[in-house]
Motif scaffolding. Structure first.
Motif, PDB file in Angstrom:
ATOM      1  N   ASP A 150      28.812 -44.857  59.639  1.00 32.65           N
ATOM      2  CA  ASP A 150      28.393 -43.641  60.332  1.00 32.65           C
ATOM      3  C   ASP A 150      28.325 -42.436  59.400  1.00 32.65           C
ATOM      4  O   ASP A 150      28.283 -41.302  59.869  1.00 32.65           O
ATOM      5  N   GLU A 151      28.295 -42.668  58.090  1.00 26.84           N
ATOM      6  CA  GLU A 151      28.310 -41.582  57.128  1.00 26.84           C
ATOM      7  C   GLU A 151      27.138 -41.673  56.156  1.00 26.84           C
ATOM      8  O   GLU A 151      26.461 -42.721  56.066  1.00 26.84           O
ATOM      9  N   GLN A 152      26.926 -40.602  55.442  1.00 21.77           N
ATOM     10  CA  GLN A 152      26.044 -40.562  54.286  1.00 21.77           C
ATOM     11  C   GLN A 152      26.760 -39.806  53.176  1.00 21.77           C
ATOM     12  O   GLN A 152      27.454 -38.822  53.441  1.00 21.77           O
ATOM     13  N   GLY A 153      26.599 -40.274  51.951  1.00 21.31           N
ATOM     14  CA  GLY A 153      27.282 -39.660  50.829  1.00 21.31           C
ATOM     15  C   GLY A 153      26.384 -38.692  50.082  1.00 21.31           C
ATOM     16  O   GLY A 153      25.334 -39.075  49.579  1.00 21.31           O
ATOM     17  N   VAL A 154      26.822 -37.435  50.018  1.00 19.84           N
ATOM     18  CA  VAL A 154      26.098 -36.401  49.287  1.00 19.84           C
ATOM     19  C   VAL A 154      26.809 -36.228  47.940  1.00 19.84           C
ATOM     20  O   VAL A 154      27.947 -35.753  47.894  1.00 19.84           O
ATOM     21  N   VAL A 155      26.154 -36.623  46.856  1.00 20.74           N
ATOM     22  CA  VAL A 155      26.749 -36.580  45.525  1.00 20.74           C
ATOM     23  C   VAL A 155      26.431 -35.236  44.881  1.00 20.74           C
ATOM     24  O   VAL A 155      25.268 -34.814  44.844  1.00 20.74           O
ATOM     25  N   LEU A 156      27.480 -34.577  44.389  1.00 17.51           N
ATOM     26  CA  LEU A 156      27.350 -33.277  43.741  1.00 17.51           C
ATOM     27  C   LEU A 156      27.615 -33.447  42.247  1.00 17.51           C
ATOM     28  O   LEU A 156      28.597 -34.090  41.856  1.00 17.51           O
ATOM     29  N   ARG A 157      26.766 -32.888  41.429  1.00 23.60           N
ATOM     30  CA  ARG A 157      26.966 -32.883  39.979  1.00 23.60           C
ATOM     31  C   ARG A 157      27.186 -31.441  39.538  1.00 23.60           C
ATOM     32  O   ARG A 157      26.287 -30.620  39.575  1.00 23.60           O
ATOM     33  N   PHE A 158      28.430 -31.169  39.173  1.00 22.92           N
ATOM     34  CA  PHE A 158      28.856 -29.809  38.845  1.00 22.92           C
ATOM     35  C   PHE A 158      28.537 -28.847  39.996  1.00 22.92           C
ATOM     36  O   PHE A 158      28.099 -27.719  39.785  1.00 22.92           O
ATOM     37  N   GLY A 159      28.759 -29.328  41.234  1.00 26.28           N
ATOM     38  CA  GLY A 159      28.575 -28.501  42.413  1.00 26.28           C
ATOM     39  C   GLY A 159      27.176 -28.480  42.988  1.00 26.28           C
ATOM     40  O   GLY A 159      26.966 -27.920  44.059  1.00 26.28           O
ATOM     41  N   LYS A 160      26.194 -29.099  42.330  1.00 33.93           N
ATOM     42  CA  LYS A 160      24.818 -29.105  42.808  1.00 33.93           C
ATOM     43  C   LYS A 160      24.485 -30.469  43.395  1.00 33.93           C
ATOM     44  O   LYS A 160      24.713 -31.492  42.735  1.00 33.93           O
ATOM     45  N   PRO A 161      23.950 -30.534  44.639  1.00 35.28           N
ATOM     46  CA  PRO A 161      23.597 -31.839  45.214  1.00 35.28           C
ATOM     47  C   PRO A 161      22.445 -32.481  44.451  1.00 35.28           C
ATOM     48  O   PRO A 161      21.425 -31.845  44.193  1.00 35.28           O
ATOM     49  N   VAL A 162      22.627 -33.745  44.083  1.00 39.14           N
ATOM     50  CA  VAL A 162      21.610 -34.455  43.306  1.00 39.14           C
ATOM     51  C   VAL A 162      21.018 -35.641  44.058  1.00 39.14           C
ATOM     52  O   VAL A 162      19.868 -36.009  43.818  1.00 39.14           O
ATOM     53  N   ARG A 163      21.770 -36.247  44.986  1.00 42.31           N
ATOM     54  CA  ARG A 163      21.232 -37.399  45.719  1.00 42.31           C
ATOM     55  C   ARG A 163      22.075 -37.637  46.966  1.00 42.31           C
ATOM     56  O   ARG A 163      23.189 -37.102  47.096  1.00 42.31           O
ATOM     57  N   VAL A 164      21.513 -38.439  47.867  1.00 40.25           N
ATOM     58  CA  VAL A 164      22.186 -38.827  49.106  1.00 40.25           C
ATOM     59  C   VAL A 164      22.284 -40.343  49.138  1.00 40.25           C
ATOM     60  O   VAL A 164      21.270 -41.042  48.984  1.00 40.25           O
ATOM     61  N   GLU A 165      23.486 -40.852  49.310  1.00 41.18           N
ATOM     62  CA  GLU A 165      23.737 -42.292  49.303  1.00 41.18           C
ATOM     63  C   GLU A 165      23.874 -42.812  50.722  1.00 41.18           C
ATOM     64  O   GLU A 165      24.433 -42.140  51.593  1.00 41.18           O
ATOM     65  N   GLN A 166      23.363 -44.038  50.929  1.00 44.52           N
ATOM     66  CA  GLN A 166      23.443 -44.699  52.224  1.00 44.52           C
ATOM     67  C   GLN A 166      24.751 -45.486  52.333  1.00 44.52           C
ATOM     68  O   GLN A 166      25.472 -45.634  51.340  1.00 44.52           O
ATOM     69  N   PRO A 167      25.105 -45.995  53.524  1.00 38.64           N
ATOM     70  CA  PRO A 167      26.380 -46.716  53.676  1.00 38.64           C
ATOM     71  C   PRO A 167      26.494 -47.905  52.745  1.00 38.64           C
ATOM     72  O   PRO A 167      25.519 -48.586  52.428  1.00 38.64           O
ATOM     73  N   GLY A 168      27.714 -48.130  52.268  1.00 40.76           N
ATOM     74  CA  GLY A 168      27.990 -49.226  51.352  1.00 40.76           C
ATOM     75  C   GLY A 168      28.934 -48.772  50.248  1.00 40.76           C
ATOM     76  O   GLY A 168      29.435 -47.654  50.230  1.00 40.76           O
ATOM     77  N   LEU A 169      29.203 -49.690  49.301  1.00 41.44           N
ATOM     78  CA  LEU A 169      30.044 -49.394  48.153  1.00 41.44           C
ATOM     79  C   LEU A 169      29.200 -48.732  47.077  1.00 41.44           C
ATOM     80  O   LEU A 169      28.210 -49.312  46.596  1.00 41.44           O
ATOM     81  N   ARG A 170      29.594 -47.538  46.650  1.00 43.05           N
ATOM     82  CA  ARG A 170      28.786 -46.738  45.726  1.00 43.05           C
ATOM     83  C   ARG A 170      29.646 -46.270  44.554  1.00 43.05           C
ATOM     84  O   ARG A 170      30.875 -46.446  44.530  1.00 43.05           O
ATOM     85  N   TYR A 171      28.964 -45.668  43.582  1.00 38.11           N
ATOM     86  CA  TYR A 171      29.659 -45.165  42.396  1.00 38.11           C
ATOM     87  C   TYR A 171      29.030 -43.842  41.971  1.00 38.11           C
ATOM     88  O   TYR A 171      27.817 -43.655  42.042  1.00 38.11           O
ATOM     89  N   HIS A 172      29.908 -42.925  41.540  1.00 38.77           N
ATOM     90  CA  HIS A 172      29.447 -41.679  40.956  1.00 38.77           C
ATOM     91  C   HIS A 172      30.291 -41.389  39.721  1.00 38.77           C
ATOM     92  O   HIS A 172      31.397 -41.933  39.553  1.00 38.77           O
ATOM     93  N   LEU A 173      29.784 -40.545  38.854  1.00 42.85           N
ATOM     94  CA  LEU A 173      30.536 -40.176  37.670  1.00 42.85           C
ATOM     95  C   LEU A 173      31.836 -39.509  38.073  1.00 42.85           C
ATOM     96  O   LEU A 173      31.867 -38.725  39.022  1.00 42.85           O
ATOM     97  N   PRO A 174      32.920 -39.813  37.363  1.00 43.42           N
ATOM     98  CA  PRO A 174      34.220 -39.288  37.796  1.00 43.42           C
ATOM     99  C   PRO A 174      34.267 -37.771  37.740  1.00 43.42           C
ATOM    100  O   PRO A 174      33.482 -37.113  37.056  1.00 43.42           O
ATOM    101  N   ALA A 175      35.237 -37.230  38.471  1.00 43.93           N
ATOM    102  CA  ALA A 175      35.472 -35.793  38.462  1.00 43.93           C
ATOM    103  C   ALA A 175      35.956 -35.380  37.069  1.00 43.93           C
ATOM    104  O   ALA A 175      36.604 -36.157  36.364  1.00 43.93           O
ATOM    105  N   PRO A 176      35.608 -34.203  36.654  1.00 44.18           N
ATOM    106  CA  PRO A 176      34.927 -33.117  37.383  1.00 44.18           C
ATOM    107  C   PRO A 176      33.414 -33.120  37.237  1.00 44.18           C
ATOM    108  O   PRO A 176      32.777 -32.137  37.568  1.00 44.18           O
TER     109      PRO A 176
END
Length: 446
Positions: A150-176
């Protein structure tokens, strides 16, 4: 780099005495009471000057030893060595020879070979490299995340939204570097305006009324109390997260404003009776238009009216007005019924008279035209035979005259000169009263 465990300096015998100083019996000795070894400084090195192959070090040691009360400064090698020893103690390795004794409990590398510092066979560089690799692996592993159904993942790169991910197991660059926000895009949110429900969201008697939100002015300047609920979902996660600060409060204020505008266009009677569906649809469309102008990323699924009533303070007067309006509607309906009954009959009677007049007109015209044609024919016949035509006209005229009258026939050949009288008219009339008895002979004689 080999480590030196000797305290010699040129001709020094390693006893730790300062060659530049003479024996002074009155001054207490700096040597420890036991062991005969020289006291160490905070850097873990004895007061002797470290020997080395460099002639500059020897000369520096000699010059410093010549000054009363001076001590040699610790070098970079001593600092590195001391750090390695402390790390070795923390890791449980003990001293270089497997024990932790000597020098006040601090471990020091020892050995005549002067070999570099090792930890269980691992060099210092290797231990540091393995530690850095482990930390880097753990840091990279923090970028793994899961997006629920029931979710969507909004990925932020240095605070700026870059993409929207659909349900499932995902990966993004670690913080920060990157981080992810997980709004629930399929959940139907509910906002109550004009009341606050106590349980499952349904309007009940125990609900708390909010008069500031529910009291509205209608188009005919009446006051009405309206409670309604707004249902909405997230349509665009990016706009929802970054274009509005407080989504629920924004939807609530915009919904209240839209409802007030729609009610301001509607009279109170339709609002209370048959205009509820229209009010819901119009307010939902207006609310969606305003949110789209805000680029809020929200979709309004339904606006549901819960209660539409006059305010409690004027409900009795309002009921009296409603009863008067109902009486007015009843009388109007009765008048409409009478009109619907009498008007069709009057229209039917008028149509019948119109048709009869039309038939009479056609009849008179046809008769006049027939008479004209007959007169024309008689005129033509009279022109051809005047005597015969005159006699025929006379006979036909007499026939028309005598056909509808009572006639008395007199025979002029009757003798005696008496005038015979026969009451034919009286005989033809129908008596309307009893017949009078015949007169007596005496009366006849008189």
């Amino acid at each position: 780099m080999p480590w030196s465990n000797q305290g010699s300096n040129g001709g020094n015998n390693g006893s730790g005495d300062d060659p530049g100083k003479g024996p002074d019996k009155d001054k207490p000795s700096d040597k420890p009471a036991s062991g005969g070894s020289a006291p160490h400084n905070p850097w873990g090195q004895s007061e002797g000057i470290a020997g080395g192959s460099s002639s500059s070090k020897s000369s520096a040691g000699k010059s410093s030893a010549g000054k009363p009360g001076s001590r040699p400064q610790p070098g970079l090698e001593d600092a590195v060595r001391q750090s390695g020893e402390r790390l070795r103690v923390l890791l449980g390795g003990g001293g270089r020879n497997g024990n932790g004794g000597g020098n006040g409990g601090r471990s020091r590398p020892s050995g005549p070979s002067g070999s570099p510092f090792t930890l269980n066979g691992w060099s210092t560089g290797r231990v540091i490299g393995v530690g850095v690799a482990a930390v880097a692996a753990l840091w990279l592993a923090t970028g793994v995340y899961r997006v629920a159904a029931d979710e969507q993942g909004v990925v932020l790169r240095f605070g700026k939204p870059v993409r929207v991910e659909q349900p499932g197991l995902r990966y993004h660059l670690p913080a920060p570097i990157e981080q992810v926000l997980l709004p629930q895009v399929t959940r139907v949110n509910r906002i109550e305006i004009g009341y606050r429900s106590q349980g499952d969201g349904r309007r009940s008697v125990s609900d708390r009324d909010v008069a500031d939100e529910s009291t509205m002015l209608t188009g005919d300047e009446n006051i009405v109390d309206i409670d309604f609920a707004v249902f909405w979902v997230i349509k665009d996660p990016g706009k929802f997260l970054f274009n509005i600060r407080e989504p629920e409060e924004t939807v609530k204020k915009v919904a209240e404003s839209a409802m007030r505008e729609i009610i301001g266009r509607t009279e109170i009677q339709p609002a209370l009776t048959d205009a509820r569906q229209r009010i819901e649809n119009d307010s939902r469309q207006l609310l969606q238009t305003i949110l789209d102008q805000y680029q809020a990323g929200i979709e309004i699924t339904q606006v549901q009216l819960q209660r539409v009533e006059p305010p409690p303070a004027v409900v009795e007067a309002f009921n009296d007005v409603q009863r008067a309006r109902q009486d007015r509607e009843r009388l109007r309906n009765e008048a409409e019924t009478y009109r619907n009954d009498i008007i069709p009959r009057a229209r039917g009677e008028a149509e019948r008279l119109n048709q009869e007049a039309q038939a009479y007109r056609d009849q008179v015209v046809d008769l006049a035209q027939g008479d004209a044609k007959r007169f024309q024919q008689v005129l033509e016949a009279y022109a051809q035979a005047p005597d015969a035509a005159s006699r025929r006209l006379y006979i036909e005229t007499m026939e028309q005259i005598l056909k509808g009258t009572h006639k008395i026939l007199l025979d002029d050949k009757a003798g005696g000169g008496a005038v015979p009288y026969l009451p034919l008219n009286d005989m033809l009339k129908t008596p309307t009263h009893p017949a009078t008895p015949p007169a007596s002979p005496a009366a006849s004689a008189k």
